[in-house]
Design an enzyme around this catalytic site. Structure first.
Site, PDB file in Angstrom:
ATOM      1  N   LYS A   1       0.843  -1.197   0.000  1.00  0.00           N
ATOM      2  CA  LYS A   1       0.000   0.000   0.000  1.00  0.00           C
ATOM      3  C   LYS A   1       0.879   1.248   0.000  1.00  0.00           C
ATOM      4  O   LYS A   1       1.719   1.429   0.876  1.00  0.00           O
ATOM      5  CB  LYS A   1      -0.929   0.015   1.223  1.00  0.00           C
ATOM      6  CG  LYS A   1      -2.045  -1.001   1.149  1.00  0.00           C
ATOM      7  CD  LYS A   1      -2.924  -0.951   2.378  1.00  0.00           C
ATOM      8  CE  LYS A   1      -3.883   0.213   2.348  1.00  0.00           C
ATOM      9  NZ  LYS A   1      -4.840   0.164   3.498  1.00  0.00           N
ATOM     10  N   ILE A   2       0.637   2.088  -0.980  1.00  0.00           N
ATOM     11  CA  ILE A   2       1.362   3.349  -1.126  1.00  0.00           C
ATOM     12  C   ILE A   2       0.341   4.479  -1.199  1.00  0.00           C
ATOM     13  O   ILE A   2      -0.594   4.410  -2.004  1.00  0.00           O
ATOM     14  CB  ILE A   2       2.235   3.344  -2.395  1.00  0.00           C
ATOM     15  CG1 ILE A   2       3.310   2.251  -2.301  1.00  0.00           C
ATOM     16  CG2 ILE A   2       2.875   4.708  -2.626  1.00  0.00           C
ATOM     17  CD1 ILE A   2       4.135   2.096  -3.558  1.00  0.00           C
TER      18      ILE A   2
END
Length: 372
Positions: A141-142
């Site tokens: 997750k970015i």
């Protein structure tokens, strides 16, 4: 709890993911049971979820004890704890991943949110987490910050599957899709197998209503009252319209021909914050084929119990959604100000949760005989 409503939602093309993870779920088999019985085909995590899990369970004590004895720094201890849970969850979901040809069966872990505005640190952290978990069905997750966009493209270009998080605005969502296409094009040039690189774009829902409703209540007019609870669904529906446009382009068609899978929209923050609204609002009003809805367990249970899924509730409502945003602008609600505020607050909340997690783990390291 019945599962007929969950079955109908799944058959309508909505991938049901659980927005939660804990060692208790893993060791007691409740996650496996939800995969088996409740149509759950993915899991998302965030710093708040891990903080809640670690602070409420002694199941982490044996691992924390070993980390303490080894004198591991608290930052690395947190990475060891969270990657262990995510790795095991990936194994629980592996059969779903295989059966869906890599579309579902995914588990997400977030980069250190303190890096949200540092591209290089985000990429470095993503590489480490990808290596540490070492499962093909992982998502990194970015956050969709300005600095996160080139990190998204770089990770995808290296074959790292990405869940883009904290998307609030339609403009930023288009930039996220562009970063996805760029990353996949670079991966193709590098000769990587595109069919194994996955991505979703997490478009946050309920927080939009929370902020806009607050502003509407301050206005207090009849026009303002009539718009309460409408902004979030409208915003998400228009995000899907943008998705349809981009993923019908020649640029995408070329990637699809090379084996790439589309970056699916994921409805996040789908737990209702205002008790005046139906607790399945952000599920029932956002049903369409080809999306993910990641739900906290309370929302999942509510859907199972009394959801009113009746087919697609997105594609026929674009004009209505545009009118909602236009009406909000007419009465003085500044959309750009709202979404920019929500992004800043989202990053801040995750950093706070991360620091709380560091504090909890640090205290446990000390209690169990180690030093931070």
């Amino acid at each position: 709890m019945g599962t007929e409503n969950l079955r109908r939602l799944s058959e309508a093309g909505v991938a049901i993911w659980l927005d939660d993870l804990s060692r208790e779920r893993l060791q007691k088999g409740t996650l496996a049971a939800m995969v088996r019985d409740s149509y759950v085909v993915g899991v998302t995590t965030n710093p708040s979820i891990f903080q809640n899990a670690v602070s409420k369970s002694d199941l982490y004590d044996p691992q924390v004890h070993d980390l303490a004895v080894r004198g591991v720094h608290v930052d690395e201890a947190v990475r060891s704890i969270t990657t262990a849970d995510v790795r095991e969850a990936c194994d629980v979901l592996r059969s779903v991943y295989d059966a869906s040809d890599g579309v579902d069966g995914r588990v997400s872990i977030e980069v250190d949110p303190r890096f949200a505005h540092d591209t290089d640190k985000t990429v470095a952290e993503a590489r480490f987490l990808w290596w540490a978990v070492d499962r093909p069905n992982l998502y990194i997750k970015i956050p969709a910050t300005v600095e996160g966009l080139p990190a998204i493209a770089q990770c995808l270009a290296e074959g790292i599957s990405v869940n883009v998080t904290l998307i609030f605005s339609l403009e930023r969502y288009r930039a996220v899709m562009d970063a996805f296409l760029e990353g996949m094009e670079r991966a193709q040039k590098a000769g990587l197998p595109l069919e194994r690189i996955g991505s979703v774009a997490s478009f946050f829902v309920s927080r939009v209503d929370t902020e806009i409703d607050k502003r509407l209540d301050k206005l207090g007019t009849d026009e303002a009252k009539a718009l309460r609870g409408k902004a979030a669904v409208a915003n998400a529906r228009l995000a899907f319209e943008a998705y349809e446009e981009i993923f019908a382009s020649a640029r995408w068609t070329a990637l699809a021909a090379a084996g790439a899978k589309p970056q699916r929209p994921l409805w996040a923050s789908t737990g209702v914050k205002d008790p005046a609204y139906p607790d399945t609002l952000y599920v029932d009003e956002l049903v369409t084929a080809g999306v993910v809805n990641t739900m906290p367990e309370a929302t999942l249970d509510a859907v199972a119990d009394h959801s009113a899924t009746t087919g697609d509730t997105v594609r026929a409502h674009y004009a209505e959604a545009k009118q909602v945003l236009a009406d909000l602008a007419t009465i003085g609600i500044d959309y750009d100000d709202v979404v920019n505020l929500l992004e800043r607050e989202g990053v801040e909340k995750f950093i706070t949760a991360w620091n709380d997690l560091l504090g909890s783990v640090g205290a446990e390291l000390t209690r169990l005989g180690g030093e931070e």
